[in-house]
Design an enzyme around this catalytic site. Structure first.
Site, PDB file in Angstrom:
ATOM      1  N   THR A 128      -5.312   8.365  -4.970  1.00  0.00           N
ATOM      2  CA  THR A 128      -5.131   8.596  -3.563  1.00  0.00           C
ATOM      3  C   THR A 128      -4.280   9.584  -3.251  1.00  0.00           C
ATOM      4  O   THR A 128      -4.283  10.173  -2.287  1.00  0.00           O
ATOM      5  CB  THR A 128      -5.044   7.153  -2.942  1.00  0.00           C
ATOM      6  OG1 THR A 128      -5.839   6.264  -3.295  1.00  0.00           O
ATOM      7  CG2 THR A 128      -4.951   7.150  -1.611  1.00  0.00           C
TER       8      THR A 128
ATOM      9  N   GLU B 115       0.972  -1.125  -0.060  1.00  0.00           N
ATOM     10  CA  GLU B 115      -0.012  -0.065   0.159  1.00  0.00           C
ATOM     11  C   GLU B 115       0.858   1.131  -0.069  1.00  0.00           C
ATOM     12  O   GLU B 115       0.585   2.010  -0.601  1.00  0.00           O
ATOM     13  CB  GLU B 115      -1.000  -0.111   1.381  1.00  0.00           C
ATOM     14  CG  GLU B 115      -1.710   1.204   1.467  1.00  0.00           C
ATOM     15  CD  GLU B 115      -2.798   1.127   0.480  1.00  0.00           C
ATOM     16  OE1 GLU B 115      -2.805   0.749  -0.713  1.00  0.00           O
ATOM     17  OE2 GLU B 115      -4.092   1.402   0.823  1.00  0.00           O
TER      18      GLU B 115
HETATM   19  N1  HSE Z   1      -7.068   6.733   4.321  1.00  0.00           N
HETATM   20  C1  HSE Z   1      -6.625   6.661   3.301  1.00  0.00           C
HETATM   21  C2  HSE Z   1      -7.330   8.105   2.781  1.00  0.00           C
HETATM   22  C3  HSE Z   1      -7.481   5.517   2.267  1.00  0.00           C
HETATM   23  O1  HSE Z   1      -8.273   8.396   2.728  1.00  0.00           O
HETATM   24  O2  HSE Z   1      -6.118   8.546   2.017  1.00  0.00           O
HETATM   25  C4  HSE Z   1      -7.018   5.506   0.945  1.00  0.00           C
HETATM   26  O3  HSE Z   1      -5.829   4.890   0.655  1.00  0.00           O
END
Ligand code: HSE
Length: 308
Positions: free
Chosen positions: A182, A129
């Site tokens: 993201t 990730e």
């Molecule tokens: N917590 C992360 C975000 C989840 O909101 O950026 C996506 O990878």
């Protein structure tokens, strides 16, 4: 010998727990097949379902995570090939990179006879990730691997807790065909929040968790308001507030952005409410000319599983 595994999509943040809450969905998800190969280390045989994932093992989240696992186990001399069947949209806010990373490490661990427990695999999947979005956070990876609703006290140490799941809790998740990366969605966030927002957000987070423990759907609903992240990210998702208002009108307990977006999730009490509410939400995207896909279902409690 071949091992085929499935790792589910997930909804990170759940509105009130940026980077520290997530739940797993029954579908969609990724499938990965692992087999021994003649080479050394991880390689990729085929990728189906997308032409956007890298074949280079050090750039692909599934092989990158699995290679870290092989190195840790002192088995970097072994050759293992993965076929990656991407069965969920990329850049969707449904934990696509996390599902691939989880499926990669889980398939390899299974092929090797399960030297590590699922929980011990978590770190390696989170490394995948991190490769994808530059940050070490487990809010998609942990639910995809372990199933359920997961609370993370601290990402650095992967100090996690599985939360209870009220029997009638059902999720509706709408994926609109709009891409939000993201990395970009993280970069727009301001680094600080006010004391006032901190109080409002921690009150909601704590009460959401209390609601889960007590199966108190009304408390869950009252708590599902994100004062911090949603107001900053809503601009990335066309018609977000129109859809959220529709969800609430259709008796959603709460509605917010799934992970980094563009998917939107809503939680409902009961399957029928989730189906009807989800259809109404999806319809708004379609009325505006944006194709969208609806996924509804209970929280996935099993996480990654071996298919064959
Ligand atoms: N917590 C992360 C975000 C989840 O909101 O950026 C996506 O990878």
């Amino acid at each position: 010998m071949e091992i085929r595994v499935f790792a589910p999509a997930s909804v990170a943040n759940i509105g009130v727990g940026y980077d520290i809450l997530g739940f797993a969905l029954e579908s969609p998800g990724d499938e990965v097949v692992a087999r021994f190969s003649d080479g050394k280390g991880m390689s990729i045989g085929q990728i189906t379902g997308t032409n956007r994932l890298p074949f280079s093992p050090e750039k692909n989240t599934a092989t990158f995570s699995a290679q870290a696992l092989l190195n840790f186990l002192g088995k970097s001399e072994i050759g293992i090939e993965l076929d990656i069947h991407k069965k969920m949209p990329f850049g969707s806010g449904l934990g696509s990179s996390a599902a691939s990373a989880v499926a990669g490490v889980f398939a390899v661990n299974t092929l090797l006879g399960n030297p590590l427990t699922k929980k011990e695999l978590l770190h390696f999947a989170v490394l995948g990730e991190q490769l994808a979005d530059g940050s070490y956070h487990a809010d998609n990876v942990a639910p995809s691997l372990l199933g359920g609703i997961i609370l993370i006290r601290e990402n650095a140490t992967l100090d996690i807790t599985s939360l209870p799941i009220p029997d009638d809790l059902v999720a509706a998740v709408i994926y609109p065909e709009v891409e939000v990366l993201t990395r970009d969605s993280r970069n727009i966030l301001k680094p600080d929040i006010s004391l006032q927002k901190c109080i409002a957000q921690t009150g909601n987070l704590a009460s959401f968790i209390a609601g889960l423990y007590r199966s108190d759907y009304e408390l869950i609903g009252r708590s599902l308001t994100d004062h911090v992240i949603e107001p900053q990210r809503a601009v990335l998702i066309p018609h977000f507030y129109e859809i959220k208002n529709m969800a609430l009108k259709m008796d959603a307990l709460g509605c917010s952005i799934s992970g980094a977006g563009p998917s939107i999730f809503a939680l409902f009490k009961g399957e029928t409410a989730a189906q009807k509410g989800g259809m109404a939400m999806k319809n708004i995207f379609e009325v505006h000319g944006i194709p969208a896909t609806l996924y509804t279902g209970k929280i996935n409690q099993g996480g990654a599983v071996v298919l064959s």
